[in-house]
Design an enzyme around this catalytic site. Sequence first.
Site, PDB file in Angstrom:
ATOM      1  N   LYS A 126      18.265  -6.854  10.699  1.00 46.45           N
ATOM      2  CA  LYS A 126      17.433  -8.050  10.490  1.00 46.45           C
ATOM      3  C   LYS A 126      17.289  -8.269   8.995  1.00 46.45           C
ATOM      4  O   LYS A 126      17.361  -7.300   8.215  1.00 46.45           O
ATOM      5  CB  LYS A 126      16.051  -7.839  11.116  1.00 46.45           C
ATOM      6  CG  LYS A 126      15.261  -9.109  11.318  1.00 46.45           C
ATOM      7  CD  LYS A 126      15.647  -9.850  12.590  1.00 46.45           C
ATOM      8  CE  LYS A 126      14.964 -11.197  12.689  1.00 46.45           C
ATOM      9  NZ  LYS A 126      15.221 -11.843  13.987  1.00 46.45           N
ATOM     10  N   ASP A 166      16.757 -17.416  12.253  1.00 51.45           N
ATOM     11  CA  ASP A 166      15.477 -16.967  12.817  1.00 51.45           C
ATOM     12  C   ASP A 166      14.457 -17.979  12.309  1.00 51.45           C
ATOM     13  O   ASP A 166      14.850 -19.080  11.852  1.00 51.45           O
ATOM     14  CB  ASP A 166      15.144 -15.527  12.370  1.00 51.45           C
ATOM     15  CG  ASP A 166      13.934 -14.958  13.111  1.00 51.45           C
ATOM     16  OD1 ASP A 166      14.007 -14.794  14.333  1.00 51.45           O
ATOM     17  OD2 ASP A 166      12.891 -14.685  12.474  1.00 51.45           O
TER      18      ASP A 166
HETATM   19  P1  NDP Z   1      11.332 -21.895  14.457  1.00 57.12           P
HETATM   20  O1  NDP Z   1      11.111 -21.735  13.004  1.00 57.12           O
HETATM   21  O2  NDP Z   1      12.344 -22.883  14.937  1.00 57.12           O
HETATM   22  O3  NDP Z   1       9.961 -22.235  15.210  1.00 57.12           O
HETATM   23  C1  NDP Z   1       8.866 -21.413  15.120  1.00 57.12           C
HETATM   24  C2  NDP Z   1       7.688 -22.127  15.755  1.00 57.12           C
HETATM   25  O4  NDP Z   1       6.555 -21.264  15.729  1.00 57.12           O
HETATM   26  C3  NDP Z   1       7.280 -23.380  15.018  1.00 57.12           C
HETATM   27  O5  NDP Z   1       6.707 -24.269  15.937  1.00 57.12           O
HETATM   28  C4  NDP Z   1       6.238 -22.855  14.026  1.00 57.12           C
HETATM   29  O6  NDP Z   1       5.332 -23.850  13.607  1.00 57.12           O
HETATM   30  C5  NDP Z   1       5.535 -21.823  14.868  1.00 57.12           C
HETATM   31  N1  NDP Z   1       5.000 -20.736  14.025  1.00 57.12           N
HETATM   32  C6  NDP Z   1       5.661 -19.993  13.110  1.00 57.12           C
HETATM   33  N2  NDP Z   1       4.844 -19.106  12.516  1.00 57.12           N
HETATM   34  C7  NDP Z   1       3.629 -19.310  13.079  1.00 57.12           C
HETATM   35  C8  NDP Z   1       2.370 -18.721  12.899  1.00 57.12           C
HETATM   36  N3  NDP Z   1       2.183 -17.724  12.018  1.00 57.12           N
HETATM   37  N4  NDP Z   1       1.348 -19.173  13.678  1.00 57.12           N
HETATM   38  C9  NDP Z   1       1.537 -20.159  14.587  1.00 57.12           C
HETATM   39  N5  NDP Z   1       2.714 -20.761  14.790  1.00 57.12           N
HETATM   40  C10 NDP Z   1       3.733 -20.348  14.054  1.00 57.12           C
HETATM   41  O7  NDP Z   1      11.668 -20.425  15.009  1.00 57.12           O
HETATM   42  P2  NDP Z   1      12.361 -20.024  16.370  1.00 57.12           P
HETATM   43  O8  NDP Z   1      11.966 -20.946  17.459  1.00 57.12           O
HETATM   44  O9  NDP Z   1      13.793 -19.780  16.097  1.00 57.12           O
HETATM   45  O10 NDP Z   1      11.698 -18.579  16.612  1.00 57.12           O
HETATM   46  C11 NDP Z   1      10.462 -18.407  17.299  1.00 57.12           C
HETATM   47  C12 NDP Z   1      10.321 -16.943  17.687  1.00 57.12           C
HETATM   48  O11 NDP Z   1      11.439 -16.574  18.539  1.00 57.12           O
HETATM   49  C13 NDP Z   1      10.348 -15.937  16.547  1.00 57.12           C
HETATM   50  O12 NDP Z   1       9.549 -14.833  16.903  1.00 57.12           O
HETATM   51  C14 NDP Z   1      11.803 -15.493  16.510  1.00 57.12           C
HETATM   52  O13 NDP Z   1      11.954 -14.220  15.915  1.00 57.12           O
HETATM   53  C15 NDP Z   1      12.116 -15.459  17.990  1.00 57.12           C
HETATM   54  N6  NDP Z   1      13.522 -15.522  18.350  1.00 57.12           N
HETATM   55  C16 NDP Z   1      14.293 -16.582  17.959  1.00 57.12           C
HETATM   56  C17 NDP Z   1      15.610 -16.636  18.358  1.00 57.12           C
HETATM   57  C18 NDP Z   1      16.468 -17.819  18.055  1.00 57.12           C
HETATM   58  O14 NDP Z   1      17.612 -17.856  18.536  1.00 57.12           O
HETATM   59  N7  NDP Z   1      16.007 -18.805  17.315  1.00 57.12           N
HETATM   60  C19 NDP Z   1      16.245 -15.539  19.116  1.00 57.12           C
HETATM   61  C20 NDP Z   1      15.308 -14.527  19.548  1.00 57.12           C
HETATM   62  C21 NDP Z   1      14.013 -14.531  19.137  1.00 57.12           C
HETATM   63  P3  NDP Z   1       5.714 -24.859  12.387  1.00 57.12           P
HETATM   64  O15 NDP Z   1       6.539 -25.944  13.023  1.00 57.12           O
HETATM   65  O16 NDP Z   1       4.407 -25.323  11.892  1.00 57.12           O
HETATM   66  O17 NDP Z   1       6.483 -24.055  11.392  1.00 57.12           O
END
Ligand code: NDP
Length: 444
Positions: A126, A166
Amino acid sequence: MSYVDEVIERVKRENPGEPEFHQAVDEVLESLRPVVDKYEARFRKDALLERLVNPERQIKFRVPWVDDKGNAHVNTGYRVQFNSAIGPYKGGIRLHPSVNLGIIKFLGFEQIFKNSLTGLPIGGGKGGSDFDPKGKSDREIMAFCQSFMTELSRYIGSDTDVPAGDIGTGAREIGYMFGQYKRICGSFEGVLTGKGLQYGGSLARTEATGYGLLYITEEMLKSHNIDISGKTAIVSGSGNVAIYAIEKAYQLGAKVLTASDSTGWVYDPDGIDVAALKEIKEVKRARLTEYKNYRPNSEYHEGRGVWQIKADIALPCATQNELDLEDAKMLVANGTIAVAEGANMPTTEEATKYLLENGVYFLPGKAANAGGVATSALEMSQNSERMSWSFEQVDKKLQDIMVTLFHNIDEAAKRYGFDGNYVVGANIAGFEKVASAMIAQGIV
Ligand code: NDP
């Protein structure tokens, strides 16, 4: 003291100030107790657990870049190459101000088992930076990504370490990083996944994590004779995972009532409008406050709160520790049947325990969100054979991987007397393959 307790204590002593990493190690090793007890003499002799919890390599570097006003900034970059027993390191790059070494280590550690569960040949790693992409211009994002890759390029390669997206790293960032890698190394290779379709990306990668989450949730419910069709769901997040989880939930006949971002959340009694969500988040890169303009019947609330809405299924898809004990109590009181983690470690340890004790079916992230990295590995395969598969081909493989994954963790849980406990099942099934490979390869 038992071997597991000794190693947990040592991790806490030797890695101070890294609570997320402690939490991840604690959660995994606790559930591996039955396996470790069975093979304790062999594992101790090989220092297997000590090797498992120590990254093979961790790289920390300076990332200087210049903003649009000509001012220089410095961020910190990380890449933790945790375990390569079953394949090249594979894991995303997180760009978020909260990033520190402990968070990257927790994510890298979890990635080892998740990648193993996919059944594909990928090790665990990572990376990331405390850079905040929010509010930056395209040029500033490019400047950061080029600087980040200038250093990272020394340590990665299509057969050694293949980073992906990510939080904060989407197609745009991967594009800038890929361009800089190619420029520095002079080699067009599958060194990153999540690439654009024009230059080696895989169809269905964008959708994979969210779609995979719903495929495995559907299969798990089916094994308990429950049909996902007609069920209601609450989702947190509105990023890549959340959007495609919501899209697939509709395709399977479920209705999603909520979405959230880092400032607030929306409740839409008529069902979240995916097209509106995509436009707000993927096109405009705006806040969820805009959602009401598309759906006047919906409610917007500041802060967090999606878990108070009554629904059959809860899908945390935002970030770590976003579902705590109080939230778990609300879910149980509301009669929630299942929780499946789209994000990495979104449920706290106490909340997970409470859900399991109260009969909620719980799919941990390392199984439930493995569809993303699995499809990244499919992207690597396509790059190696210099071919591109159709959306349907990739989606079918993803579906098969998630269904097989569910049955593997279900079987592992049953084998050790933890029927229906998919946390234990996922950790054991993921660990078994990595442990055998580590033993076969000697003390390295
Ligand atoms: P994105 O950046 O696309 O989206 C993240 C979302 O979560 C956004 O809506 C963001 O809000 C919100 N968010 C981020 N940090 C916080 C916080 N501290 N408090 C509240 N809301 C928060 O990321 P992903 O969708 O790619 O990833 C989401 C999760 O899934 C993570 O844990 C990631 O590690 C995991 N993951 C992702 C994969 C992938 O293929 N993308 C694969 C496996 C796991 P805002 O819009 O305001 O930033």
